[in-house]
Design a protein around this motif. Structure first.
Motif, PDB file in Angstrom:
ATOM      1  N   PHE A   1       6.624  -4.567   1.257  1.00  0.00           N
ATOM      2  CA  PHE A   1       8.015  -4.084   1.059  1.00  0.00           C
ATOM      3  C   PHE A   1       8.126  -3.017   2.055  1.00  0.00           C
ATOM      4  O   PHE A   1       9.122  -2.297   1.817  1.00  0.00           O
ATOM      5  CB  PHE A   1       8.342  -3.750  -0.421  1.00  0.00           C
ATOM      6  CG  PHE A   1       8.339  -5.002  -1.241  1.00  0.00           C
ATOM      7  CD1 PHE A   1       9.401  -5.729  -1.364  1.00  0.00           C
ATOM      8  CD2 PHE A   1       7.205  -5.243  -2.086  1.00  0.00           C
ATOM      9  CE1 PHE A   1       9.442  -6.914  -1.959  1.00  0.00           C
ATOM     10  CE2 PHE A   1       7.607  -6.272  -2.883  1.00  0.00           C
ATOM     11  CZ  PHE A   1       8.479  -7.230  -2.967  1.00  0.00           C
ATOM     12  N   SER A   2       7.191  -2.617   2.800  1.00  0.00           N
ATOM     13  CA  SER A   2       7.386  -1.723   3.978  1.00  0.00           C
ATOM     14  C   SER A   2       8.298  -2.157   5.381  1.00  0.00           C
ATOM     15  O   SER A   2       8.324  -3.380   5.445  1.00  0.00           O
ATOM     16  CB  SER A   2       6.159  -1.268   4.433  1.00  0.00           C
ATOM     17  OG  SER A   2       5.951  -0.492   5.338  1.00  0.00           O
ATOM     18  N   THR A   3       9.039  -1.136   5.564  1.00  0.00           N
ATOM     19  CA  THR A   3       9.780  -1.447   6.740  1.00  0.00           C
ATOM     20  C   THR A   3       9.133  -1.354   8.029  1.00  0.00           C
ATOM     21  O   THR A   3       9.498  -1.517   9.164  1.00  0.00           O
ATOM     22  CB  THR A   3      11.103  -0.466   6.948  1.00  0.00           C
ATOM     23  OG1 THR A   3      10.513   0.897   6.712  1.00  0.00           O
ATOM     24  CG2 THR A   3      11.967  -0.870   5.560  1.00  0.00           C
ATOM     25  N   ALA A   4       7.784  -0.730   7.964  1.00  0.00           N
ATOM     26  CA  ALA A   4       7.017  -0.685   9.129  1.00  0.00           C
ATOM     27  C   ALA A   4       6.626  -2.001   9.783  1.00  0.00           C
ATOM     28  O   ALA A   4       6.551  -2.912   8.860  1.00  0.00           O
ATOM     29  CB  ALA A   4       5.720   0.254   8.824  1.00  0.00           C
ATOM     30  N   PRO A   5       6.079  -1.911  10.974  1.00  0.00           N
ATOM     31  CA  PRO A   5       5.542  -3.145  11.498  1.00  0.00           C
ATOM     32  C   PRO A   5       4.414  -3.673  10.658  1.00  0.00           C
ATOM     33  O   PRO A   5       3.536  -2.870   9.852  1.00  0.00           O
ATOM     34  CB  PRO A   5       5.091  -2.833  12.875  1.00  0.00           C
ATOM     35  CG  PRO A   5       5.965  -1.783  13.230  1.00  0.00           C
ATOM     36  CD  PRO A   5       5.973  -1.111  12.086  1.00  0.00           C
ATOM     37  N   ASN A   6       3.954  -4.978  10.585  1.00  0.00           N
ATOM     38  CA  ASN A   6       3.176  -5.573   9.964  1.00  0.00           C
ATOM     39  C   ASN A   6       1.829  -4.948   9.773  1.00  0.00           C
ATOM     40  O   ASN A   6       0.695  -4.512   9.183  1.00  0.00           O
ATOM     41  CB  ASN A   6       2.914  -7.026  10.099  1.00  0.00           C
ATOM     42  CG  ASN A   6       3.992  -7.713   9.151  1.00  0.00           C
ATOM     43  OD1 ASN A   6       4.713  -7.423   8.329  1.00  0.00           O
ATOM     44  ND2 ASN A   6       3.902  -9.189   9.347  1.00  0.00           N
ATOM     45  N   GLU A   7       1.225  -4.661  11.378  1.00  0.00           N
ATOM     46  CA  GLU A   7       0.004  -4.076  11.707  1.00  0.00           C
ATOM     47  C   GLU A   7      -0.263  -2.653  10.843  1.00  0.00           C
ATOM     48  O   GLU A   7      -1.358  -2.493  10.559  1.00  0.00           O
ATOM     49  CB  GLU A   7      -0.064  -3.934  13.131  1.00  0.00           C
ATOM     50  CG  GLU A   7      -0.496  -5.155  13.815  1.00  0.00           C
ATOM     51  CD  GLU A   7      -1.779  -5.843  13.450  1.00  0.00           C
ATOM     52  OE1 GLU A   7      -2.679  -4.733  13.466  1.00  0.00           O
ATOM     53  OE2 GLU A   7      -1.967  -6.928  13.209  1.00  0.00           O
ATOM     54  N   GLU A   8       1.109  -2.035  10.851  1.00  0.00           N
ATOM     55  CA  GLU A   8       0.671  -0.914  10.381  1.00  0.00           C
ATOM     56  C   GLU A   8       0.889  -0.776   8.716  1.00  0.00           C
ATOM     57  O   GLU A   8       0.063  -0.036   8.122  1.00  0.00           O
ATOM     58  CB  GLU A   8       1.759   0.146  10.937  1.00  0.00           C
ATOM     59  CG  GLU A   8       1.873   1.707  10.524  1.00  0.00           C
ATOM     60  CD  GLU A   8       3.026   2.517  11.143  1.00  0.00           C
ATOM     61  OE1 GLU A   8       3.705   3.225  10.484  1.00  0.00           O
ATOM     62  OE2 GLU A   8       3.287   2.342  12.191  1.00  0.00           O
ATOM     63  N   SER A   9       1.931  -1.486   8.239  1.00  0.00           N
ATOM     64  CA  SER A   9       1.897  -1.545   6.857  1.00  0.00           C
ATOM     65  C   SER A   9       0.731  -2.162   5.926  1.00  0.00           C
ATOM     66  O   SER A   9       0.538  -1.740   4.816  1.00  0.00           O
ATOM     67  CB  SER A   9       3.236  -2.409   6.375  1.00  0.00           C
ATOM     68  OG  SER A   9       3.200  -3.746   6.817  1.00  0.00           O
ATOM     69  N   PHE A  10       0.038  -3.073   6.662  1.00  0.00           N
ATOM     70  CA  PHE A  10      -0.871  -3.565   5.984  1.00  0.00           C
ATOM     71  C   PHE A  10      -2.468  -2.980   6.249  1.00  0.00           C
ATOM     72  O   PHE A  10      -3.182  -3.440   5.705  1.00  0.00           O
ATOM     73  CB  PHE A  10      -1.046  -5.174   6.112  1.00  0.00           C
ATOM     74  CG  PHE A  10       0.240  -6.101   5.396  1.00  0.00           C
ATOM     75  CD1 PHE A  10      -0.095  -6.195   4.197  1.00  0.00           C
ATOM     76  CD2 PHE A  10       1.264  -6.442   5.951  1.00  0.00           C
ATOM     77  CE1 PHE A  10       0.958  -6.997   3.535  1.00  0.00           C
ATOM     78  CE2 PHE A  10       2.128  -7.157   5.210  1.00  0.00           C
ATOM     79  CZ  PHE A  10       2.047  -7.327   3.842  1.00  0.00           C
ATOM     80  N   ARG A  11      -2.370  -2.022   6.942  1.00  0.00           N
ATOM     81  CA  ARG A  11      -3.690  -1.167   7.408  1.00  0.00           C
ATOM     82  C   ARG A  11      -4.488  -1.124   6.199  1.00  0.00           C
ATOM     83  O   ARG A  11      -5.647  -1.259   6.081  1.00  0.00           O
ATOM     84  CB  ARG A  11      -3.383  -0.214   8.376  1.00  0.00           C
ATOM     85  CG  ARG A  11      -4.711   0.471   8.964  1.00  0.00           C
ATOM     86  CD  ARG A  11      -4.432   1.395   9.905  1.00  0.00           C
ATOM     87  NE  ARG A  11      -3.648   0.949  11.118  1.00  0.00           N
ATOM     88  CZ  ARG A  11      -2.512   1.492  11.773  1.00  0.00           C
ATOM     89  NH1 ARG A  11      -2.258   2.538  11.471  1.00  0.00           N
ATOM     90  NH2 ARG A  11      -2.218   0.839  12.799  1.00  0.00           N
ATOM     91  N   PRO A  12      -3.848  -0.345   5.116  1.00  0.00           N
ATOM     92  CA  PRO A  12      -4.722   0.028   4.033  1.00  0.00           C
ATOM     93  C   PRO A  12      -5.238  -1.271   3.270  1.00  0.00           C
ATOM     94  O   PRO A  12      -6.409  -1.322   2.660  1.00  0.00           O
ATOM     95  CB  PRO A  12      -3.793   1.009   3.095  1.00  0.00           C
ATOM     96  CG  PRO A  12      -2.752   1.303   3.841  1.00  0.00           C
ATOM     97  CD  PRO A  12      -2.611   0.308   4.885  1.00  0.00           C
ATOM     98  N   HIS A  13      -4.503  -2.103   3.103  1.00  0.00           N
ATOM     99  CA  HIS A  13      -5.033  -3.656   2.521  1.00  0.00           C
ATOM    100  C   HIS A  13      -5.934  -4.046   3.175  1.00  0.00           C
ATOM    101  O   HIS A  13      -6.843  -4.506   2.608  1.00  0.00           O
ATOM    102  CB  HIS A  13      -3.728  -4.279   2.272  1.00  0.00           C
ATOM    103  CG  HIS A  13      -3.881  -5.674   1.824  1.00  0.00           C
ATOM    104  ND1 HIS A  13      -3.853  -5.810   0.752  1.00  0.00           N
ATOM    105  CD2 HIS A  13      -3.879  -7.213   2.408  1.00  0.00           C
ATOM    106  CE1 HIS A  13      -4.165  -7.403   0.437  1.00  0.00           C
ATOM    107  NE2 HIS A  13      -4.206  -7.939   1.443  1.00  0.00           N
TER     108      HIS A  13
END
Length: 160
Positions: A28-40
């Motif tokens: 649900f983040s508006t950031a790019p996928n690379e950045e938004s899924f980094r913690p995951h």
């Protein structure tokens, strides 16, 4: 050593729950996928290495082989998570924007994640029973928690 295994199993369960949180926040983040899924993605490595460590600790603690194997299964399922993500990305790289094959394959990522939750919860439950049985003198795995003969306060059990 058994209590250490239980602690690691509890930590694994906590990490797996956090993994679902980070997946949802990334989705649900508006950031790019690379950045938004980094913690995951980073926590995914922990979900691989922690069960490997658990298997080593379990072997040293002489835990049952099935329990050690289930810890190893979590590590194996973590590898499957990576393979599903890579395969889904390969299906999406065909250039056809109307295809949903990648999305269908990536749906298996969530299903496999649920399998990781189930196996991790089972490992934690069984480890707690085993660690508790060592302290209380109860037989591990007994559905009725029957006493081990002669284990409670040094009392002898009558012969049948």
């Amino acid at each position: 050593m058994r209590k250490l295994f239980v602690g690691l199993a509890a930590l694994l369960m906590l990490v797996v729950v956090a993994q679902f949180y980070f997946a949802a926040s990334g989705a649900f983040s508006t950031a790019p996928n690379e950045e938004s899924f980094r913690p995951h993605r980073a926590l995914g490595y922990v979900i691989f290495f922690l069960p490997v460590l658990m298997a080593i600790v379990g072997a040293l603690a002489r835990m049952p082989g099935r329990l050690i194997g289930m810890a190893g299964l979590v590590a194996g399922l973590a590898i499957v998570q990576v393979l599903v993500a890579v395969l889904a990305k390969a299906f999406n790289d065909t250039g056809d924007t109307t295809t949903t094959a990648g999305q269908l394959v990536f749906g298996l990522h969530a299903v496999n994640g649920l399998a990781i939750v189930a196996v991790s919860g089972n490992v934690l439950r069984r480890a707690r029973v085993l660690a508790g049985s060592a302290v209380t003198g109860r037989r591990a795995g007994a559905g009725d928690d029957a006493e081990v003969p002669g284990a409670a306060a040094g009392t002898a059990q009558p012969a049948s």
